[in-house]
Design an enzyme around this catalytic site. Structure first.
Site, short mmCIF file in Angstrom:
data_model
loop_
_atom_site.label_atom_id
_atom_site.label_comp_id
_atom_site.label_asym_id
_atom_site.label_seq_id
_atom_site.Cartn_x
_atom_site.Cartn_y
_atom_site.Cartn_z
N GLU A 162 0.85 -1.19 0.00
CA GLU A 162 0.00 0.00 0.00
C GLU A 162 0.89 1.24 0.00
OE1 GLU A 162 -3.35 0.36 2.62
OE2 GLU A 162 -3.67 -1.80 2.57
N ALA A 174 12.86 -2.18 13.61
CA ALA A 174 12.19 -2.51 14.89
C ALA A 174 11.14 -1.44 15.19
CB ALA A 174 13.23 -2.56 16.00
N CYS A 192 -2.85 -7.12 5.17
CA CYS A 192 -2.25 -8.36 4.64
C CYS A 192 -1.49 -9.19 5.68
CB CYS A 192 -1.31 -8.03 3.49
SG CYS A 192 -2.19 -7.41 2.06
C1 UDX Z 1 2.42 -6.10 2.53
C2 UDX Z 1 3.48 -6.73 1.62
O1 UDX Z 1 4.68 -5.96 1.69
C3 UDX Z 1 2.97 -6.82 0.18
O2 UDX Z 1 3.93 -7.45 -0.65
C4 UDX Z 1 1.66 -7.61 0.20
O3 UDX Z 1 1.15 -7.73 -1.10
C5 UDX Z 1 0.65 -6.97 1.13
O4 UDX Z 1 1.21 -6.86 2.45
P1 UDX Z 1 1.53 -3.65 3.04
O5 UDX Z 1 0.47 -4.30 3.88
O6 UDX Z 1 1.15 -2.53 2.13
O7 UDX Z 1 2.22 -4.76 2.11
O8 UDX Z 1 2.62 -3.08 4.05
P2 UDX Z 1 4.21 -3.15 4.25
O9 UDX Z 1 4.85 -1.94 3.69
O10 UDX Z 1 4.75 -4.44 3.80
O11 UDX Z 1 4.28 -3.04 5.84
C6 UDX Z 1 3.49 -3.91 6.66
C7 UDX Z 1 3.63 -3.54 8.11
O12 UDX Z 1 4.91 -3.90 8.61
C8 UDX Z 1 3.44 -2.06 8.44
O13 UDX Z 1 2.65 -1.97 9.60
C9 UDX Z 1 4.86 -1.58 8.71
O14 UDX Z 1 4.89 -0.49 9.59
C10 UDX Z 1 5.49 -2.82 9.31
N1 UDX Z 1 6.95 -2.91 9.13
C11 UDX Z 1 7.48 -3.01 7.88
C12 UDX Z 1 7.78 -2.94 10.25
O15 UDX Z 1 7.31 -2.87 11.39
N2 UDX Z 1 9.13 -3.08 10.07
C13 UDX Z 1 9.68 -3.20 8.84
O16 UDX Z 1 10.92 -3.33 8.76
C14 UDX Z 1 8.84 -3.15 7.70
#
Ligand code: UDX
Length: 432
Positions: A145, A242, A250
């Site tokens: 997203e 972290a 998702c």
């Molecule tokens: C995710 C997948 O990345 C994507 O490939 C799939 O199709 C749908 O789910 P999205 O839900 O848009 O995408 O979010 P993403 O950017 O992946 O982050 C997910 C969550 O993880 C967020 O809450 C983010 O804050 C958290 N996050 C991400 C962390 O806490 N640490 C990180 O290092 C990366």
């Protein structure tokens, strides 16, 4: 090709725009009138800037239809409807099954499933669709997203699962001229690639958050630890930030969905259970830290910066910020929230107060929790912020390690990061 895309969420609209840019004749099928009217006016029913520009630029070249029956007969029916969690963690497939059933009376086409479904779904639906002359392809999306357009027009890989080579070819033909690697596999393999990718990324986040607990105990800095880990090419740097943990539509749903398959596969998926447990614990750990510093939270004023589950979106589904707000309210705190994009109270507990700016949210606050790392919070002047807050050294809990620790400490704040050296407040292992 004639392409009907069912479902006008981020995945559906991104798939439709990509197909239209690839020269195909595209219709978006969306049953909700409000969503179709919004799209007809050139707007998206969700926050996704680049995609909205691309949608506008296409003008009326993409048709809008209320049902598959109203759409011209299609070569590909691309299914982008939701698969939310049921109460036992398994996926609710009723919308996907509904579209498959609707196809029964239509001329032969390939049913292309972009919705995230558990392995085994396509094999079952494929048999059902073959009986009415349709082909089946599992074609998972990997869109994040906030960058749906970019991920859709420049995918890291194009995965197609099907039983026959002509079906692989027809789906690959959606992307003329794209140089992304292509993977032609069978249906369960494609389905598992998708859910395993999300589970792996979620696992990295829970892993680094567990390491943050160890870092805090020994005075190590998790940001530097993550950097050092990421320098190993076998590990790589991404998804090792972290913080409060993962949310969104998702990761939580897909990890739960995969774990719910334990019974079907006859083996407990223990690692995934631990991934979920660590993530559920992150908001609790953060609120415990507030209590360690402030004592009782009753009638304490706490500001939350950021409500969306991550920056760049207005999506609050399974946002860790919402969980923090709920926990604070349960402990009697008065909660003020701000988010640069989210302004509708939907999804948040009713007793929070909304502020119309990052600084106004701090008026008289005993603590501020940064829950979503929107860039604007990094540019807030710490001296101005601290002056608005209550007490000499107001508490600033940086739930995403996004603020400059040095500047906030210099401004007089009691700055607490996640897994950063200053944050030693709990004995090792507590709450995990
Ligand atoms: C995710 C997948 O990345 C994507 O490939 C799939 O199709 C749908 O789910 P999205 O839900 O848009 O995408 O979010 P993403 O950017 O992946 O982050 C997910 C969550 O993880 C967020 O809450 C983010 O804050 C958290 N996050 C991400 C962390 O806490 N640490 C990180 O290092 C990366």
């Amino acid at each position: 090709m004639r392409v009907a895309v069912v479902g006008a969420g981020p995945v559906g609209v991104a798939s439709a725009v990509t197909a239209a840019l690839g020269g195909h004749d595209v219709a978006v099928v969306e049953q909700r009138d409000d969503r179709r009217s919004c799209l007809a006016e050139g707007h998206l029913p969700f926050h996704e800037e680049a995609l909205e520009h691309a949608w506008k630029a296409l003008g009326s070249s993409v048709a809008l239809r209320a049902s598959l029956r109203d759409a011209e007969s299609a070569d590909l029916v691309v299914c982008c409807v939701g698969t939310p969690s049921l109460s036992d963690g398994s996926s609710d497939l009723s919308q996907v099954e509904g579209v498959a059933t609707e196809m029964a009376g239509l001329p032969p086409a390939v049913f292309v499933v972009r919705s995230t479904v558990p392995p085994g779904t396509g094999t079952r639906l494929g048999v059902q669709l073959a009986a009415t002359g349709h082909g089946y392809a599992a074609h998972p999306e990997f869109l994040q997203e906030g960058r749906a357009l970019q991920d859709s027009v420049h995918p890291s890989r194009i995965v197609v699962g099907a039983d026959e080579p002509w079906i692989h070819q027809r789906v690959f033909a959606l992307y003329p001229g794209l140089s992304s690697p292509r993977l032609a596999v069978d249906i369960p393999t494609a389905e598992l690639i998708k859910v395993a990718a999300n589970a792996h990324l979620a696992m990295r986040i829970s892993f680094i958050n567990e390491m943050a607990v160890v870092a805090e105990h020994f005075g190590a800095d998790i940001e530097v630890v993550a950097k050092g880990l990421g320098m190993d090419p076998r590990i790589g740097p991404s998804f090792l930030r972290a913080g409060l943990g993962y949310g969104g539509s998702c990761f939580p749903k897909d990890v739960r969905g995969l774990t719910a398959l334990s019974r079907a596969v006859g083996s407990e998926l223990r690692l995934l259970r631990a991934v979920i447990e660590v993530n559920l614990q992150q908001p609790v750990r953060l609120v415990d830290r507030l209590m360690t510093r402030l004592g009782s939270l009753r009638d304490r004023r706490v500001a939350i910066w950021g409500v969306a589950f991550k920056p760049g979106t207005d999506d609050v589904r399974e946002s860790q910020a919402v969980r923090v707000a709920e926990l604070l309210l349960e402990r009697g705190a008065r909660v003020v929230v701000h988010d640069p994009v989210v302004c509708a109270p939907g999804g948040l507990p009713p007793h929070v107060t909304w502020a119309d700016g990052a600084i106004p949210a701090l008026n008289g606050a005993d603590a501020v929790v940064l829950a979503t790392e929107w860039p604007e919070y990094r540019t807030v002047d710490p001296v101005t912020a601290v002056a608005r807050m209550n007490g000499m050294h107001p508490l600033v809990v940086d739930g995403r390690n996004a603020l400059c620790e040095r500047e906030w400490v210099r401004a007089g704040a009691d700055y607490q990061g996640m897994g950063r050296s200053q944050a030693t407040t709990q004995p090792l292992g507590v709450g995990v």
